[in-house]
Design a protein around this motif. Structure first.
Motif, mmCIF file in Angstrom:
data_model
loop_
_atom_site.group_PDB
_atom_site.id
_atom_site.type_symbol
_atom_site.label_atom_id
_atom_site.label_comp_id
_atom_site.label_asym_id
_atom_site.label_seq_id
_atom_site.Cartn_x
_atom_site.Cartn_y
_atom_site.Cartn_z
ATOM 1 N N ILE A 228 -9.898 2.522 -10.004
ATOM 2 C CA ILE A 228 -9.094 1.309 -9.833
ATOM 3 C C ILE A 228 -8.393 1.360 -8.486
ATOM 4 O O ILE A 228 -7.701 2.339 -8.174
ATOM 5 C CB ILE A 228 -8.038 1.161 -10.950
ATOM 6 C CG1 ILE A 228 -8.711 1.176 -12.328
ATOM 7 C CG2 ILE A 228 -7.232 -0.129 -10.759
ATOM 8 C CD1 ILE A 228 -7.722 1.151 -13.481
ATOM 9 N N ALA A 229 -8.575 0.317 -7.678
ATOM 10 C CA ALA A 229 -7.858 0.197 -6.406
ATOM 11 C C ALA A 229 -6.605 -0.632 -6.641
ATOM 12 O O ALA A 229 -6.665 -1.690 -7.272
ATOM 13 C CB ALA A 229 -8.741 -0.459 -5.356
ATOM 14 N N ILE A 230 -5.490 -0.161 -6.135
ATOM 15 C CA ILE A 230 -4.206 -0.840 -6.316
ATOM 16 C C ILE A 230 -3.659 -1.259 -4.955
ATOM 17 O O ILE A 230 -3.556 -0.438 -4.041
ATOM 18 C CB ILE A 230 -3.155 0.079 -6.990
ATOM 19 C CG1 ILE A 230 -3.759 0.864 -8.149
ATOM 20 C CG2 ILE A 230 -1.939 -0.731 -7.397
ATOM 21 C CD1 ILE A 230 -4.055 0.067 -9.379
ATOM 22 N N ASP A 231 -3.316 -2.522 -4.844
ATOM 23 C CA ASP A 231 -2.687 -3.035 -3.628
ATOM 24 C C ASP A 231 -1.247 -2.525 -3.583
ATOM 25 O O ASP A 231 -0.352 -3.083 -4.210
ATOM 26 C CB ASP A 231 -2.722 -4.567 -3.657
ATOM 27 C CG ASP A 231 -1.979 -5.202 -2.491
ATOM 28 O OD1 ASP A 231 -1.596 -4.468 -1.552
ATOM 29 O OD2 ASP A 231 -1.787 -6.436 -2.530
ATOM 30 N N ALA A 232 -1.028 -1.447 -2.836
ATOM 31 C CA ALA A 232 0.298 -0.826 -2.798
ATOM 32 C C ALA A 232 1.314 -1.667 -2.042
ATOM 33 O O ALA A 232 2.527 -1.477 -2.196
ATOM 34 C CB ALA A 232 0.209 0.563 -2.166
ATOM 35 N N MET A 233 0.859 -2.608 -1.231
ATOM 36 C CA MET A 233 1.775 -3.411 -0.425
ATOM 37 C C MET A 233 2.110 -4.741 -1.095
ATOM 38 O O MET A 233 2.933 -5.510 -0.588
ATOM 39 C CB MET A 233 1.150 -3.679 0.957
ATOM 40 C CG MET A 233 0.528 -2.457 1.619
ATOM 41 S SD MET A 233 1.608 -1.001 1.667
ATOM 42 C CE MET A 233 2.816 -1.547 2.869
ATOM 43 N N GLY A 234 1.466 -5.038 -2.209
ATOM 44 C CA GLY A 234 1.664 -6.326 -2.867
ATOM 45 C C GLY A 234 2.971 -6.404 -3.634
ATOM 46 O O GLY A 234 3.571 -5.389 -4.010
ATOM 47 N N GLY A 235 3.425 -7.637 -3.889
ATOM 48 C CA GLY A 235 4.650 -7.841 -4.649
ATOM 49 C C GLY A 235 5.870 -7.903 -3.770
ATOM 50 O O GLY A 235 5.863 -7.487 -2.605
ATOM 51 N N ASP A 236 6.944 -8.397 -4.340
ATOM 52 C CA ASP A 236 8.180 -8.572 -3.578
ATOM 53 C C ASP A 236 8.805 -7.250 -3.158
ATOM 54 O O ASP A 236 9.472 -7.168 -2.127
ATOM 55 C CB ASP A 236 9.191 -9.378 -4.406
ATOM 56 C CG ASP A 236 8.715 -10.798 -4.682
ATOM 57 O OD1 ASP A 236 7.750 -11.230 -4.014
ATOM 58 O OD2 ASP A 236 9.296 -11.460 -5.552
ATOM 59 N N ALA A 237 8.600 -6.198 -3.968
ATOM 60 C CA ALA A 237 9.256 -4.913 -3.698
ATOM 61 C C ALA A 237 8.352 -3.920 -2.990
ATOM 62 O O ALA A 237 8.809 -2.848 -2.585
ATOM 63 C CB ALA A 237 9.774 -4.308 -5.002
ATOM 64 N N GLY A 238 7.072 -4.223 -2.840
ATOM 65 C CA GLY A 238 6.170 -3.360 -2.095
ATOM 66 C C GLY A 238 5.897 -2.019 -2.750
ATOM 67 O O GLY A 238 5.940 -1.886 -3.974
ATOM 68 N N PRO A 239 5.622 -0.984 -1.941
ATOM 69 C CA PRO A 239 5.168 0.310 -2.464
ATOM 70 C C PRO A 239 6.112 0.972 -3.468
ATOM 71 O O PRO A 239 5.654 1.683 -4.358
ATOM 72 C CB PRO A 239 5.045 1.169 -1.196
ATOM 73 C CG PRO A 239 4.819 0.195 -0.100
ATOM 74 C CD PRO A 239 5.624 -1.021 -0.470
ATOM 75 N N GLN A 240 7.405 0.769 -3.348
ATOM 76 C CA GLN A 240 8.339 1.446 -4.244
ATOM 77 C C GLN A 240 8.021 1.160 -5.708
ATOM 78 O O GLN A 240 7.888 2.072 -6.529
ATOM 79 C CB GLN A 240 9.778 1.033 -3.924
ATOM 80 C CG GLN A 240 10.800 1.710 -4.840
ATOM 81 C CD GLN A 240 12.230 1.310 -4.502
ATOM 82 O OE1 GLN A 240 12.484 0.617 -3.530
ATOM 83 N NE2 GLN A 240 13.163 1.748 -5.317
ATOM 84 N N VAL A 241 7.922 -0.116 -6.051
ATOM 85 C CA VAL A 241 7.668 -0.503 -7.433
ATOM 86 C C VAL A 241 6.215 -0.259 -7.817
ATOM 87 O O VAL A 241 5.924 0.205 -8.917
ATOM 88 C CB VAL A 241 8.042 -1.990 -7.645
ATOM 89 C CG1 VAL A 241 7.496 -2.513 -8.960
ATOM 90 C CG2 VAL A 241 9.554 -2.157 -7.601
ATOM 91 N N VAL A 242 5.290 -0.567 -6.913
ATOM 92 C CA VAL A 242 3.864 -0.404 -7.222
ATOM 93 C C VAL A 242 3.538 1.059 -7.503
ATOM 94 O O VAL A 242 2.875 1.376 -8.504
ATOM 95 C CB VAL A 242 2.986 -0.941 -6.076
ATOM 96 C CG1 VAL A 242 1.516 -0.634 -6.348
ATOM 97 C CG2 VAL A 242 3.181 -2.447 -5.911
ATOM 98 N N VAL A 243 3.986 1.956 -6.657
ATOM 99 C CA VAL A 243 3.693 3.379 -6.856
ATOM 100 C C VAL A 243 4.329 3.885 -8.146
ATOM 101 O O VAL A 243 3.697 4.634 -8.909
ATOM 102 C CB VAL A 243 4.165 4.206 -5.645
ATOM 103 C CG1 VAL A 243 4.069 5.701 -5.942
ATOM 104 C CG2 VAL A 243 3.342 3.864 -4.403
#
Length: 344
Positions: free
Chosen positions: A10-25
């Motif tokens: 699964i590839a995850i867009d780490a830069m997506g979303g309002d909060a960026g990498p912090q929340v995604v990671v």
């Protein structure tokens, strides 16, 4: 069904979303720790920022791979121009990983228009699909329902609505475990002949479609469990979805405002806290992960821009289930008798 022992990429867009990498990671880390699946995760984005966030979470069952990119597509960017100008974005590269066969699914909380357009460009359409649809789960009585399209295709033809119903039927049956799901056409009245030209023609086409079509359904019946899948064009679906989300937020704010000035109400709220918590969990989009983009020849899961770590975690689980259940193969089978469609 796919081999249960095979790893799921699964590839995850780490830069997506309002909060960026912090929340995604954080969401990805939670998914990796909680999942019973053998996940191969690719975090796509700025390596430095991703490494910084990964460093906050200690040891992991398996370290995610990082696919470095140099560009970001912002929420306010226009989809078409951003794809041309930002070919090294986390969205474009994440989908390219799927196209190249390195992963089987892509998850993003980024710019929805860019995700849809890039998915079509990189993955193409399934045979028999003229336009894709975003399917989102909406909670309600009797287990809630699937609403599609909620924004991928604003201007639909009647055949698109029927295709949405066929794809939504597979989603409801295989992922939500609804046997022989009821497909309703969203309309301004239940009677045959109601609505505009689009819905009237779609109604006629649904009559011969291989789905459990129950006819027209009105919006006020959806939360009462009138259908398992509600079909509409992307313009109407997006309006309904955002209105429903705003109502949930408004009701929560209203309860807090009414309780605050009343001491006795605060005492009562303590006893109701478990009930309120359960209700919030039921109504929250966070609990249902992302919305699959049905109709593309691959797996794209689109998350809310304001997604929390919990929402990202559930989106990863949703992507894994789509891979394990071979949802696209099921949809292909459902559409195998559909006429060849010319794409505009």
């Amino acid at each position: 069904m796919a081999d249960k022992n095979a790893p799921i990429g699964i590839a995850i867009d780490a830069m997506g979303g309002d909060a960026g990498p912090q929340v995604v990671v954080e969401g990805v880390v939670r998914a990796m720790r909680a999942s019973e699946e053998n996940l191969d995760i690719y975090l796509v984005g700025d390596t430095h920022r991703i490494e910084l966030e990964l460093g906050r979470h200690g040891d992991l069952p398996k370290r995610p791979q990082i696919e470095h990119t140099t560009q970001e597509i912002q929420m306010e960017d226009k989809a078409a121009s951003s794809l041309r100008r930002k070919k090294d974005s986390s969205i474009a590269r994440g989908l390219q990983l799927q196209k190249d066969g390195k992963v089987q699914a892509f998850v993003s909380a980024g710019n929805t228009g860019a995700v849809v357009a890039s998915s079509l460009l990189a993955l193409g359409r399934l045979p028999g699909v003229r336009r894709p649809g975003i399917a989102t789960y909406v909670p309600g009585r009797r287990g809630g329902y699937v609403l599609l399209d909620v924004g991928a295709t604003k201007d639909c033809k009647p055949v698109d609505l029927v295709t949405f119903g066929q794809m939504g039927s597979v989603y409801a049956e295989r992922i939500l475990k609804r046997p022989n799901p009821r497909i309703g056409l969203l309309n301004i009245g239940e009677e045959e002949g109601k609505g505009n030209e689009l819905t009237r023609e779609a109604f006629e086409l649904f009559q011969s479609a291989e789905v459990n079509f129950i006819g027209n359904v009105e919006s006020n019946a959806l939360f009462q469990g009138a259908a398992d899948v509600a079909v509409c064009d992307g313009f109407v679906g997006n309006v309904i979805l955002k209105f429903a989300e705003s109502m949930v937020e408004w009701l929560g704010d209203l309860v807090r405002e009414e309780i605050q000035p009343r001491p006795m109400a605060k005492i009562g709220a303590l006893f109701l806290k478990p009930v309120i918590g359960a209700l919030k969990q039921t109504l929250s989009y966070e609990e249902y992960g992302g919305a699959p983009l049905l109709g593309v020849d691959g797996i794209t899961i689109i998350c809310h821009g304001r997604s929390s770590a919990r929402a990202i975690e559930n989106a990863v689980h949703t992507a894994a289930r789509f891979v394990r259940h071979d949802i696209n193969d099921e949809i292909k089978s459902k559409l195998k008798n559909a006429s060849e469609v010319t794409v505009d």
